[in-house]
Each structure stands twice: as C-alpha cells, then as structure tokens.
Scaffold this active site. Sequence first.
Site, short mmCIF file in Angstrom:
data_model
loop_
_atom_site.label_atom_id
_atom_site.label_comp_id
_atom_site.label_asym_id
_atom_site.label_seq_id
_atom_site.Cartn_x
_atom_site.Cartn_y
_atom_site.Cartn_z
N GLU A 226 -6.46 -9.87 -2.30
CA GLU A 226 -7.25 -9.90 -1.11
C GLU A 226 -8.75 -9.88 -1.50
OE1 GLU A 226 -5.59 -7.32 1.83
OE2 GLU A 226 -3.43 -7.62 1.00
N GLU B 206 0.79 -1.12 0.15
CA GLU B 206 0.07 0.07 0.04
C GLU B 206 0.85 1.30 0.10
OE1 GLU B 206 -2.64 -0.46 3.12
OE2 GLU B 206 -3.85 -2.17 2.28
#
Length: 568
Positions: free
Chosen positions: A441, A337
């Site tokens: 995910e 991220e």
Amino acid sequence: MKTRCYSILTLFCYFFISGEEPCYTGCLENPKNPQYNGGIVVNPEFKEGLNGWTSFGNAKLQVRRSETGNEFIVAHQRNQSFDSVSQEFFMDHEKLYMFSAWVQISHGDDATVVATFRTPTNFYDAGSTMAKFGCWSMLKGGITVNQSGSTQLYFWSKNASIDIWVDSVSLQPFTQEDWKVHQYLSIEKVRKSNVKIHAVNSEGKPLTNRTITISQKLANFPFGCAINTNILTNEAYKNWFTSRFKYTTFENEMKWYTNERVQNQEDYSSSDALLKFTKSNGISVRGHNVFWDDPKYQPSWVPNLEPQQLADATTKRIKSVMGRYSGQVIAWDVVNENMHFDFLESKLGEMGSSSKFYSMANVLDGNANLFLNEYNTIEEPGDELSSPDNYLKKIEEIRGEGYHGPLSIGLEGHFTNVNIPYMRSTIDKLASSRLPIWITELDVQPGPNQAELLEQVLREAHAHPAVNGIVLWSAWSPKGCYRMCLTDNNFRNLATGDVVDKIIKEFFGVVITGTTDGEGFYETSLIHGDYEVSYLNEKDVKLTRISRDFKVEELGYSEDFLYVKILG
C-alpha cells in the site's frame, strides 16, 4: 571469542547465498564481529575499555569479559528507560548510515532494546531488537538525519530494572552515489539476465549491422496501483491506468464493511464490477481484505455480537468472500493489521486466532498467496508493535497455533518519514523467514519532497532481492486520494505520477534499439519478463517487421546468457 559474518557483496550485507542463514538471525552464545569493522565507531568491541564511550543518563558503566574472552559493556544501576551507554558522532545529512549492534539483558523476560540518535533538535530511532537473557541478539537498523552536526547514540528500554549489555557496535556511512551503485548492482544480479540475440536469414546466414528493437511486453516483477469504483465510469481514468499497470488492489470494495453493511444482506456489486473490469484488461488483483483487526473498521453490527454469534459471522464471511472470488485473485490479505490490533482475538479467544483463519483461507483458495499485512514495519523504527522482530514473532505464533500452509509478508509502506537504511535493514531481517515479501500500500505523505522521497522508496524496494512486488496506494477520487495522488482530476501527471512513469519506463516498459555486429549478434542485459524482438524486412517493399517473442528469466548456475535466435 566472536563469530564472523561474510556476505557476497562487501559493500552491504543483503545478498546471502540460498540455503545459508543471514548473519543477523537467532540468539547466539557469542556476538559476531561488528559489521564494516565498526565503521566510524570508536572502540566498537570494547577492547580498549571505556575509550570513546560515556554514560547516558545516570547509568553506571562497566566493561566485562565473558568466559570465552569476549569484552562487552554493561549499563547497570539504571533508573530511567534511557539510562545506558553512549557515543558521540558527527553525522552528514547527505549520507546514509547503516547501524548494528549486539545486545543482551541481565535477567528476566525478553525486552525491547532500541538504538536512538539524539541531535540538538530531534531524536531518531535507528532500530530495535527483542533482547534476551543468556544470549546475544543483533540490533540492525539505519538512519539519516535532516541536518549535519553532532549526534549522540544511546540505547534504551522501557524496563529500567534490567542491565543492558552491548557489543560489536557499527555505524557505517555511505554516500548517495554508493547507495545508487549498490541498487544498480543488485538489480543487475537479481532482476536482470544477459541476453544474446542472433539475427540470421532463412539460409542461416547472419544479418549484420541490422537495427533491431527489443520491446518488453510484461515484466515478471509485479508493479501496480490501487483502484476504486471511480474507474468504472471515467474513461480518462481507465486509459491512464490500463496504459501503466497490470496489478491492482481494490481500495475498499472487497472489505467486510462494504460487502455486508447490514447483517445477512451481502452486496458484492462493486467488487464484481471491478473484477469484471480487471479481467477484461488482463489485470491481476490482490484480495483486500478478508478481515481487518482494527475495531474501527468493522461492519457497524459486528461489535455488538456475542462471541458465538461473531464466530458464526466470521465463518460465514470468509466462506462468502473467498468462495466467491477463489481462483480469481492472486493473493489475500487474510487478517489485516493483526499486530497493531486484536479485535477478533480479544472477542473470540481461540475461535478468533489468526491461525484458524489462515487455515480456512488455504482450503478455500489454495492457489492464492495468503498475506499478513501491516503498517510501520518499514516506515517507523519506533513502532514496537510492528517491528521486524514482532512481525517474525507473529508468524511464529501462527505457525505455533497449527497453521503450516503458505504465508507471505505484506508491508503497507505508508511513509511519513523516509529512512531508506532502516527500510533496507528491516527487509533484510524479514527475509530471514524465506517468505515472499510485497510492498502492498505504498504512499508518501504530502510535502515539498513527496515525489523525490517516493522515487527513493520505489528504487530501494525494487532493488531489494527479497521484495516480490509493489502496489501503490493511489486510487483516484474526485475528492482526492487517500494520501498520495499520481494525477490531477484531468489525469495529467503530478510530480509523483512523473516518478511512476520514470520507474515504469526504466523497469516495466523497456524498449531497446541496437545494431547487430559482424556475426549478427546483439548482446544486452534485460529485466526479467516477456519480450518481442523485431527488425525491418529490407527485402519487402512494404518494409514489414519480422519478430519473435521470448521470455527472460533468471539464468541457471551454468548459464552465462540467454540465447535468442530470430530468423529472417
């Protein structure tokens, strides 16, 4: 004068010939013609002046002609972000809409331009692009609406001082059936190959009208689900998981805040135990993660370190975790991220550049795929930080800082709103990088349509030729899963689990029964993977089965089918 874009499939533009650049990358002197001839857009190329177009907000509109004879519209004298050009449409909530346009700005630095549809009750971002001065960029996206009715398209940019130029606008509706047909055609083209089974006896004579069974042992396409330490002590969880998946990611057990809660006191007991379990069951593991750029998810002692201390700690961390598990995982999320957050970069400057960590990772485990990993790239058209343009920009930054080794694109896929056309358009754009893409995910927020939406996302991801793997984010815990469980606490499937089993049966656990023809042949199309073909030996009073293993892969250009011979 515009340049034209051609695709192999005329229905959708996401197949492109190997070596040929997709039609939506780069910044061009002239825009391309509108996709689908503009679809339902009135006057998409502004050859009829302002016909069909109105001002949104207080922008002034003007149709201009370039030196090459190309007409386009200019929204100028803008005072608000939303001052621009607009057109009204009737949109059907049962249809899926592909959207595209070409945009340019009048001057200054690059600026994000967003296409938005306003309904009486909501606003829907369809996509965005990083627009430039002096050349045209393609804005590619998509939209679905919650209820049928009037919608108003407009463009906006936070920079109200620039003029927005627009050309070659397209809005093309597709029915649900259209979409499903294209997914089917895509899977047939990129995930399957034609197979011809020939059953003969020991003398080479064909075994006619013989019932054969073809069973898939392992699919080439990785499809998995996250796990955590709860699986180690729960036999029901073990049985449920191992009967379905051969790929996984550890939910938290390989993260820095788990492995080194106290500085210089490393603890890999949980990740070691999980890796032992996965190895014993033939399950491949994605390493998640080496670093997480979100300041909230650092070990508690890390934020207080001075820059040089932090630099030393990060070097120790990457050498420790990757040195320990090198060669034992198939991939690493190296800096997680790092488009939404910049903890390491802000603290360390050049010492904390992503390029540095990917370079080190490539040395420490050169056989693993090294991933960027981000959320909202395919989930939320309005999240500028992780837009497809910014994702590609981050890749360019890492390359520009000196790392030229392997990279892969991780798309987390934590869906709140599911916009399948936008998801497709975004993956199309990212595919221009030619890098492997995984959905890493995947989950869908709880709600009455959770299972239905999960199936839509799974089918779209698996059908897209640029997607190389999918991992669900549904590690079980007695206190509940992160957002999406697949079973109850007794490991009885929930509706989401039924969807997963349906997908597994269709694509990752194929069993086909057929009958050979008069010459002993049986033809079918099979998902790429490892198989066993077998039939009963009718000469044996015990009716033993005669079998042969074989592998189905992508065929060469000169091949029409894979030939498999099974001898009796």
